[in-house]
Design a protein around this motif. Structure first.
Motif, PDB file in Angstrom:
ATOM      1  N   ALA A 278       0.813  -1.214   0.000  1.00  0.00           N
ATOM      2  CA  ALA A 278       0.000   0.000   0.000  1.00  0.00           C
ATOM      3  C   ALA A 278       0.847   1.265   0.000  1.00  0.00           C
ATOM      4  CB  ALA A 278      -0.943   0.003   1.204  1.00  0.00           C
ATOM      5  N   ILE A 279       2.130   1.152  -0.276  1.00  0.00           N
ATOM      6  CA  ILE A 279       2.976   2.347  -0.232  1.00  0.00           C
ATOM      7  C   ILE A 279       2.811   3.234  -1.457  1.00  0.00           C
ATOM      8  CG2 ILE A 279       4.696   1.253   1.253  1.00  0.00           C
ATOM      9  CD1 ILE A 279       6.452   0.962  -1.292  1.00  0.00           C
ATOM     10  N   ASP A 280       2.255   2.694  -2.557  1.00  0.00           N
ATOM     11  CA  ASP A 280       2.155   3.502  -3.766  1.00  0.00           C
ATOM     12  C   ASP A 280       0.761   3.502  -4.391  1.00  0.00           C
ATOM     13  OD1 ASP A 280       2.165   0.904  -4.641  1.00  0.00           O
ATOM     14  OD2 ASP A 280       3.904   1.098  -5.974  1.00  0.00           O
ATOM     15  N   GLU A 281      -0.232   2.927  -3.714  1.00  0.00           N
ATOM     16  CA  GLU A 281      -1.619   3.025  -4.163  1.00  0.00           C
ATOM     17  C   GLU A 281      -2.539   2.644  -3.009  1.00  0.00           C
ATOM     18  OE1 GLU A 281      -2.401   0.392  -7.490  1.00  0.00           O
ATOM     19  OE2 GLU A 281      -1.115  -1.162  -6.668  1.00  0.00           O
ATOM     20  N   PRO A 282      -3.769   3.220  -2.988  1.00  0.00           N
ATOM     21  CA  PRO A 282      -4.692   2.930  -1.891  1.00  0.00           C
ATOM     22  C   PRO A 282      -5.097   1.462  -1.857  1.00  0.00           C
ATOM     23  CG  PRO A 282      -5.390   4.876  -3.135  1.00  0.00           C
ATOM     24  CD  PRO A 282      -4.302   4.215  -3.926  1.00  0.00           C
ATOM     25  N   LEU A 283      -5.521   1.010  -0.680  1.00  0.00           N
ATOM     26  CA  LEU A 283      -5.889  -0.387  -0.488  1.00  0.00           C
ATOM     27  C   LEU A 283      -6.914  -0.856  -1.509  1.00  0.00           C
ATOM     28  CD1 LEU A 283      -5.704  -2.977   1.257  1.00  0.00           C
ATOM     29  CD2 LEU A 283      -7.549  -2.037   2.658  1.00  0.00           C
ATOM     30  N   LEU A 284      -7.959  -0.067  -1.742  1.00  0.00           N
ATOM     31  CA  LEU A 284      -9.030  -0.501  -2.638  1.00  0.00           C
ATOM     32  C   LEU A 284      -8.626  -0.465  -4.105  1.00  0.00           C
ATOM     33  CD1 LEU A 284     -12.174   1.098  -0.939  1.00  0.00           C
ATOM     34  CD2 LEU A 284     -11.426  -1.283  -0.884  1.00  0.00           C
ATOM     35  N   GLU A 285      -7.487   0.143  -4.417  1.00  0.00           N
ATOM     36  CA  GLU A 285      -7.038   0.217  -5.806  1.00  0.00           C
ATOM     37  C   GLU A 285      -5.835  -0.676  -6.079  1.00  0.00           C
ATOM     38  OE1 GLU A 285      -6.537   4.227  -7.147  1.00  0.00           O
ATOM     39  OE2 GLU A 285      -8.435   4.897  -6.277  1.00  0.00           O
ATOM     40  N   LEU A 286      -5.479  -1.520  -5.121  1.00  0.00           N
ATOM     41  CA  LEU A 286      -4.320  -2.393  -5.315  1.00  0.00           C
ATOM     42  C   LEU A 286      -4.459  -3.221  -6.589  1.00  0.00           C
ATOM     43  CD1 LEU A 286      -3.591  -3.772  -1.720  1.00  0.00           C
ATOM     44  CD2 LEU A 286      -2.368  -1.978  -2.953  1.00  0.00           C
ATOM     45  N   GLY A 287      -3.397  -3.274  -7.367  1.00  0.00           N
ATOM     46  CA  GLY A 287      -3.357  -4.098  -8.566  1.00  0.00           C
ATOM     47  C   GLY A 287      -3.959  -3.470  -9.801  1.00  0.00           C
ATOM     48  N   LYS A 288      -4.619  -2.320  -9.644  1.00  0.00           N
ATOM     49  CA  LYS A 288      -5.378  -1.754 -10.751  1.00  0.00           C
ATOM     50  C   LYS A 288      -4.498  -1.122 -11.822  1.00  0.00           C
ATOM     51  CE  LYS A 288      -9.358   1.315 -11.523  1.00  0.00           C
ATOM     52  NZ  LYS A 288     -10.310   2.240 -10.862  1.00  0.00           N
ATOM     53  N   ALA A 289      -3.433  -0.466 -11.400  1.00  0.00           N
ATOM     54  CA  ALA A 289      -2.565   0.248 -12.333  1.00  0.00           C
ATOM     55  C   ALA A 289      -1.178  -0.370 -12.342  1.00  0.00           C
ATOM     56  CB  ALA A 289      -2.477   1.726 -11.933  1.00  0.00           C
ATOM     57  N   LEU A 290      -0.464  -0.194 -13.442  1.00  0.00           N
ATOM     58  CA  LEU A 290       0.909  -0.659 -13.531  1.00  0.00           C
ATOM     59  C   LEU A 290       1.800   0.236 -12.676  1.00  0.00           C
ATOM     60  CD1 LEU A 290       3.054  -2.531 -14.855  1.00  0.00           C
ATOM     61  CD2 LEU A 290       3.304  -0.764 -16.619  1.00  0.00           C
ATOM     62  N   LYS A 291       2.461  -0.357 -11.697  1.00  0.00           N
ATOM     63  CA  LYS A 291       3.349   0.374 -10.816  1.00  0.00           C
ATOM     64  C   LYS A 291       4.798   0.019 -11.139  1.00  0.00           C
ATOM     65  CE  LYS A 291       0.249   2.595  -8.553  1.00  0.00           C
ATOM     66  NZ  LYS A 291       0.193   4.072  -8.618  1.00  0.00           N
ATOM     67  N   LEU A 292       5.613   1.055 -11.240  1.00  0.00           N
ATOM     68  CA  LEU A 292       7.024   0.879 -11.542  1.00  0.00           C
ATOM     69  C   LEU A 292       7.861   1.498 -10.432  1.00  0.00           C
ATOM     70  CD1 LEU A 292       7.090   1.846 -15.342  1.00  0.00           C
ATOM     71  CD2 LEU A 292       6.961  -0.443 -14.351  1.00  0.00           C
ATOM     72  N   PRO A 293       9.011   0.913 -10.149  1.00  0.00           N
ATOM     73  CA  PRO A 293       9.910   1.539  -9.176  1.00  0.00           C
ATOM     74  C   PRO A 293      10.492   2.820  -9.752  1.00  0.00           C
ATOM     75  CG  PRO A 293      11.000  -0.299 -10.229  1.00  0.00           C
ATOM     76  CD  PRO A 293       9.573  -0.321 -10.715  1.00  0.00           C
ATOM     77  N   PRO A 294      10.966   3.719  -8.910  1.00  0.00           N
ATOM     78  CA  PRO A 294      11.462   5.014  -9.404  1.00  0.00           C
ATOM     79  C   PRO A 294      12.513   4.895 -10.498  1.00  0.00           C
ATOM     80  CG  PRO A 294      11.288   5.052  -7.014  1.00  0.00           C
ATOM     81  CD  PRO A 294      11.015   3.643  -7.431  1.00  0.00           C
ATOM     82  N   TRP A 295      13.386   3.884 -10.418  1.00  0.00           N
ATOM     83  CA  TRP A 295      14.452   3.788 -11.410  1.00  0.00           C
ATOM     84  C   TRP A 295      13.967   3.320 -12.777  1.00  0.00           C
ATOM     85  CZ3 TRP A 295      14.035   0.782  -7.024  1.00  0.00           C
ATOM     86  CH2 TRP A 295      13.808  -0.583  -7.191  1.00  0.00           C
ATOM     87  N   LEU A 296      12.729   2.804 -12.861  1.00  0.00           N
ATOM     88  CA  LEU A 296      12.174   2.408 -14.156  1.00  0.00           C
ATOM     89  C   LEU A 296      11.163   3.422 -14.704  1.00  0.00           C
ATOM     90  CD1 LEU A 296      11.641  -1.458 -13.746  1.00  0.00           C
ATOM     91  CD2 LEU A 296      13.461  -0.282 -14.992  1.00  0.00           C
ATOM     92  N   GLU A 297      10.756   4.398 -13.903  1.00  0.00           N
ATOM     93  CA  GLU A 297       9.764   5.373 -14.351  1.00  0.00           C
ATOM     94  C   GLU A 297      10.174   6.114 -15.624  1.00  0.00           C
ATOM     95  OE1 GLU A 297       6.794   6.217 -14.016  1.00  0.00           O
ATOM     96  OE2 GLU A 297       6.157   5.109 -12.255  1.00  0.00           O
ATOM     97  N   PRO A 298      11.449   6.477 -15.795  1.00  0.00           N
ATOM     98  CA  PRO A 298      11.811   7.152 -17.048  1.00  0.00           C
ATOM     99  C   PRO A 298      11.535   6.327 -18.302  1.00  0.00           C
ATOM    100  CG  PRO A 298      13.539   7.464 -15.402  1.00  0.00           C
ATOM    101  CD  PRO A 298      12.579   6.454 -14.845  1.00  0.00           C
TER     102      PRO A 298
END
Length: 321
Positions: A278-298
């Motif tokens: 839950a550090i990068d998206e709310p509990l109810l939205e877990l898994g919904k969006a593609l999450k990338l670590p900061p070093w891959l965001e570029p």
């Protein structure tokens, strides 16, 4: 005195088509997709995490799914079966449910005062549902397909296949702090703490079986719990002093990891319980969006364009979908 894990953290396997993987684990098994990210070491493929509502350690089965990946071979030097814990009264319901879903499932198997159903996922990964006679206190994810009263509570155990028991047992006992709980011919059960669902590993000794090949339908590694980063770092140093080849500490964003092989060839991981999903998206939205670590965001645009789209059932995110 060796460090002692409190139990399984997660199991990671190789899958085939990502959408087929999602459909099976969300709809057929009723798990929740708690994180959609990529393999940090190979961002051209997803890393999908399935578990309970928040993805607590001990409930997680994760996948690197490659569309068109070749089928692996289940054998020695691998974790060969991943078992989930279900309520004792639910085995009959699960037998009917899996039959209705077109899954080939065994008759009920009895072992160690537990009832189990054996089956495979669409890529051939060996799975089991185990009804432990004691109540599993973990809260399940509730879906229309798999109601809470029957739902999976989390991991129950893993089965490892090796050609010799002694060296593997030494690693489990001295390296992870497990204890020998039972023995039945060529099957040895080891437990973390007091044992029970989520804290068990079965070692099956099959000297003449072929060596496993890691690809689709096989387990890549088995992760065990460490409470925090400080404990993990000290644990790593102790393993190195024992002569174990251990990786550096890897930042997996939702936990920190170290990896090593036990003498029988199975790849093991020690993962921290924190910080969680839950550090990068709310509990109810877990898994919904593609999450990338900061070093891959570029590289997000390139990464997203290389990944197939995924469709999630609405019940994975019941509010705000």
């Amino acid at each position: 005195m060796p460090f002692q894990t409190s139990g399984l953290h997660h199991v990671t396997a190789i899958g085939g088509d990502p959408q087929r993987n999602v459909d099976f684990y969300l709809r057929t098994l009723g798990l929740r997709l708690v994180k959609t990210t990529v393999n940090f070491d190979d961002p051209g493929t997803y890393h999908l995490y399935y578990g309970d509502e928040s993805g607590k350690p001990g409930t997680l089965l994760t996948f690197f799914p490659w569309r068109g990946a070749p089928r692996g071979r289940i054998g020695t030097g691998q974790a060969t079966t991943t078992s989930f814990s279900v309520p004792e009264h639910s085995i009959g319901w699960w037998k009917r449910h899996l039959d209705a879903a077109g899954v080939t499932v065994s008759e009920v198997v009895n072992r160690d005062e537990e009832e189990a159903l054996l089956f495979r996922d669409p890529d051939g990964l060996q799975l089991a549902l185990v009804a432990h006679p004691q109540e599993d206190p973990r809260n399940p994810w509730d879906t229309p397909m798999v109601p809470a009263e029957h739902a999976i509570r989390g991991l129950h155990s893993v089965t490892m296949s090796v050609t010799r028991e002694d060296a593997t047992a030494g690693m489990l006992i001295e390296g992870l702090g497990l204890s020998l709980a039972s023995e039945d011919r060529n099957r040895f059960r080891f437990a973390a703490g007091d044992g029970g669902p989520g804290a068990l590993v079965d070692v099956v000794v099959t000297p003449n079986s072929p060596k496993g090949l890691v690809a689709a339908g096989t387990v890549h590694h088995v992760a065990w719990r460490a409470p925090d980063e400080e404990t993990q770092a000290a644990w790593r140093e102790e393993l190195i002093e024992r002569g174990v080849g251990v990786t550096s500490i890897r930042d997996r964003q939702y936990f920190r990891s170290i990896y090593f092989r036990e003498p029988g060839g199975v790849l093991l991981e020690i993962a921290t319980d924190q910080p969680g999903f839950a550090i990068d998206e709310p509990l109810l939205e877990l898994g919904k969006a593609l999450k990338l670590p900061p070093w891959l965001e570029p590289d997000r645009e390139r990464i997203e364009s290389s990944l197939p789209e995924l469709e999630l059932p609405s019940e994975n995110n019941p509010v705000g979908t």
